[in-house]
Design a protein around this motif. Sequence first.
Motif, PDB file in Angstrom:
ATOM      1  N   VAL A   8       0.951  -1.116   0.149  1.00 40.44           N
ATOM      2  CA  VAL A   8       0.186  -0.024   0.149  1.00 40.44           C
ATOM      3  C   VAL A   8       1.085   0.708  -0.239  1.00 40.44           C
ATOM      4  CG1 VAL A   8      -2.018   1.428   0.468  1.00 40.44           C
ATOM      5  CG2 VAL A   8      -1.870  -1.244   1.120  1.00 40.44           C
ATOM      6  N   LEU A   9       0.647   2.763  -1.087  1.00 40.50           N
ATOM      7  CA  LEU A   9       1.108   3.770  -0.569  1.00 40.50           C
ATOM      8  C   LEU A   9       0.124   4.517  -0.739  1.00 40.50           C
ATOM      9  CD1 LEU A   9       3.976   5.063  -1.466  1.00 40.50           C
ATOM     10  CD2 LEU A   9       3.544   5.796  -3.717  1.00 40.50           C
ATOM     11  N   ILE A  10       0.557   5.388   0.770  1.00 40.06           N
ATOM     12  CA  ILE A  10      -0.994   6.707   0.723  1.00 40.06           C
ATOM     13  C   ILE A  10       0.197   7.914   0.029  1.00 40.06           C
ATOM     14  CG2 ILE A  10      -1.836   7.918   2.111  1.00 40.06           C
ATOM     15  CD1 ILE A  10      -2.130   4.918   2.948  1.00 40.06           C
ATOM     16  N   VAL A  11      -0.666   8.395  -0.561  1.00 39.06           N
ATOM     17  CA  VAL A  11       0.176   9.525  -1.401  1.00 39.06           C
ATOM     18  C   VAL A  11      -0.436  10.274  -0.531  1.00 39.06           C
ATOM     19  CG1 VAL A  11       0.309  10.922  -3.644  1.00 39.06           C
ATOM     20  CG2 VAL A  11       0.170   8.135  -3.569  1.00 39.06           C
ATOM     21  N   ILE A  31      -1.025   4.256  12.407  1.00 35.37           N
ATOM     22  CA  ILE A  31      -1.925   2.696  12.116  1.00 35.37           C
ATOM     23  C   ILE A  31      -1.530   2.293  10.945  1.00 35.37           C
ATOM     24  CG2 ILE A  31      -3.866   1.943  11.042  1.00 35.37           C
ATOM     25  CD1 ILE A  31      -4.818   4.072  13.079  1.00 35.37           C
ATOM     26  N   LYS A  32      -0.397   2.178  10.482  1.00 36.56           N
ATOM     27  CA  LYS A  32       0.408   0.935  10.087  1.00 36.56           C
ATOM     28  C   LYS A  32       1.105   0.081  10.787  1.00 36.56           C
ATOM     29  CE  LYS A  32       5.469   0.498   7.625  1.00 36.56           C
ATOM     30  NZ  LYS A  32       6.106   1.481   7.373  1.00 36.56           N
ATOM     31  N   HIS A  33       1.784   1.036  11.507  1.00 38.42           N
ATOM     32  CA  HIS A  33       2.131  -0.509  13.000  1.00 38.42           C
ATOM     33  C   HIS A  33       1.074  -0.896  13.703  1.00 38.42           C
ATOM     34  CE1 HIS A  33       6.252   0.587  11.900  1.00 38.42           C
ATOM     35  NE2 HIS A  33       6.068   2.014  12.399  1.00 38.42           N
ATOM     36  N   GLN A  34       0.025  -0.197  13.562  1.00 38.53           N
ATOM     37  CA  GLN A  34      -1.324  -0.643  14.780  1.00 38.53           C
ATOM     38  C   GLN A  34      -1.443  -1.838  13.913  1.00 38.53           C
ATOM     39  OE1 GLN A  34      -4.353   1.538  15.063  1.00 38.53           O
ATOM     40  NE2 GLN A  34      -5.199   0.315  17.361  1.00 38.53           N
ATOM     41  N   TYR A  35      -1.593  -2.287  12.439  1.00 37.70           N
ATOM     42  CA  TYR A  35      -2.519  -3.676  11.709  1.00 37.70           C
ATOM     43  C   TYR A  35      -1.419  -4.288  11.021  1.00 37.70           C
ATOM     44  CZ  TYR A  35      -7.180  -0.640  12.420  1.00 37.70           C
ATOM     45  OH  TYR A  35      -8.546  -0.132  13.082  1.00 37.70           O
ATOM     46  N   LEU A  39       2.964  -0.818   4.285  1.00 39.50           N
ATOM     47  CA  LEU A  39       2.080   0.855   3.963  1.00 39.50           C
ATOM     48  C   LEU A  39       3.451   1.278   3.523  1.00 39.50           C
ATOM     49  CD1 LEU A  39      -0.520   2.419   5.261  1.00 39.50           C
ATOM     50  CD2 LEU A  39       1.340   3.111   5.159  1.00 39.50           C
ATOM     51  N   ASP A  40       3.525   2.162   3.033  1.00 42.43           N
ATOM     52  CA  ASP A  40       4.655   3.032   2.719  1.00 42.43           C
ATOM     53  C   ASP A  40       3.704   4.776   2.349  1.00 42.43           C
ATOM     54  OD1 ASP A  40       7.264   1.928   2.340  1.00 42.43           O
ATOM     55  OD2 ASP A  40       6.740   0.858   0.622  1.00 42.43           O
ATOM     56  N   TYR A  88       3.190  -1.214  -6.055  1.00 44.18           N
ATOM     57  CA  TYR A  88       1.784  -1.504  -5.749  1.00 44.18           C
ATOM     58  C   TYR A  88       0.881  -1.615  -5.454  1.00 44.18           C
ATOM     59  CZ  TYR A  88       5.197   1.943  -2.468  1.00 44.18           C
ATOM     60  OH  TYR A  88       6.638   1.871  -1.990  1.00 44.18           O
ATOM     61  N   ASP A  89       0.222  -2.173  -4.590  1.00 43.62           N
ATOM     62  CA  ASP A  89      -1.192  -2.796  -4.560  1.00 43.62           C
ATOM     63  C   ASP A  89      -2.505  -2.115  -5.005  1.00 43.62           C
ATOM     64  OD1 ASP A  89       0.015  -5.287  -6.014  1.00 43.62           O
ATOM     65  OD2 ASP A  89       0.642  -5.636  -3.397  1.00 43.62           O
ATOM     66  N   VAL A  90      -2.017  -0.988  -3.874  1.00 46.69           N
ATOM     67  CA  VAL A  90      -3.053  -0.079  -3.261  1.00 46.69           C
ATOM     68  C   VAL A  90      -2.337   1.074  -3.567  1.00 46.69           C
ATOM     69  CG1 VAL A  90      -4.992   0.218  -2.563  1.00 46.69           C
ATOM     70  CG2 VAL A  90      -4.333  -2.254  -2.313  1.00 46.69           C
ATOM     71  N   ALA A  91      -3.152   2.128  -4.109  1.00 45.37           N
ATOM     72  CA  ALA A  91      -2.414   3.431  -3.445  1.00 45.37           C
ATOM     73  C   ALA A  91      -3.767   4.385  -2.595  1.00 45.37           C
ATOM     74  CB  ALA A  91      -2.417   4.710  -4.560  1.00 45.37           C
ATOM     75  N   VAL A  92      -3.661   4.741  -1.833  1.00 41.97           N
ATOM     76  CA  VAL A  92      -4.679   5.410  -1.185  1.00 41.97           C
ATOM     77  C   VAL A  92      -4.000   7.106  -1.202  1.00 41.97           C
ATOM     78  CG1 VAL A  92      -5.996   5.857   0.950  1.00 41.97           C
ATOM     79  CG2 VAL A  92      -4.822   4.208   0.035  1.00 41.97           C
TER      80      VAL A  92
END
Length: 255
Positions: A8-11, A31-35, A39-40, A88-92
């Motif tokens: 996952v890439l958060i843009v 949130i990355k570490h919690q779940y 994620l980058d 990346y599979d997902v971009a947010v």
Amino acid sequence: MGGTDFRVLIVVPCYNEEEAIATVVAEINYIKHQYGLNLDVLVVNDQSTDNSLAVIQKLDCLYLNLPVNLGIGGAMHAGYKYAFRYGYDVAVQMDGDGQHPAEELPKVLQPIFEGRADVVIGSRFLERTGFQSTYVRRLGITYFRWLNQSLIGKAIHDSTSGFRAFNRRTICITNAYYPDEYPEPESIVQFGLHKLRILEVPVIMRERQGGTSSITLAKSIYYMFKVTMGTLFVYIRLQNKQRNYGVVTDCYSDT
């Protein structure tokens, strides 16, 4: 929530957000570490004129420093190109002003992880909780809902939301083309004509945590006109492709 196999890439587009950007990145990393997400965070500095770049360079994130100011659409297009190039599979998309709480991320990611949607839009109007924007903007959003429904037959309650997640197919499409300047309403038509599965999920948003909005009251009329013309341009352009070449399904062909 699952999804640990997805990259996952958060843009995060950033223009003069020195007051909020550090908190935005820190909340996402929490949130990355919690779940346990793979994620980058990629902050795209759109030639900020304040101290944003110096702040970003000290954060635990990737960043792009654009050579010229491209606006929100250009900044996001750069981010989606990065997501496509590096697999990346997902971009947010999450705004750099702190309006999108990171704890709402699971709501927009889960439908992508479960394969239920190609595009997930976080909507503040499905349950009408949290910050609801100004009256003038809500009128504009209602208008864009009508426009999108007229063009693609799908009503999107929060068409200007900048809190959205894309799967790999959508990343591929946005790598080839993404509307510039005010892309959110325009891109909905693009996605609809590509037959993507668009899903809205209720999220809570906050007021911006710093900086000033790029859309002022004085720009509202221009914004409505520009976005309407841009949306119609996207619609006509893709309709012509469909008439000349068949249904546009190949994400590489939208150039």
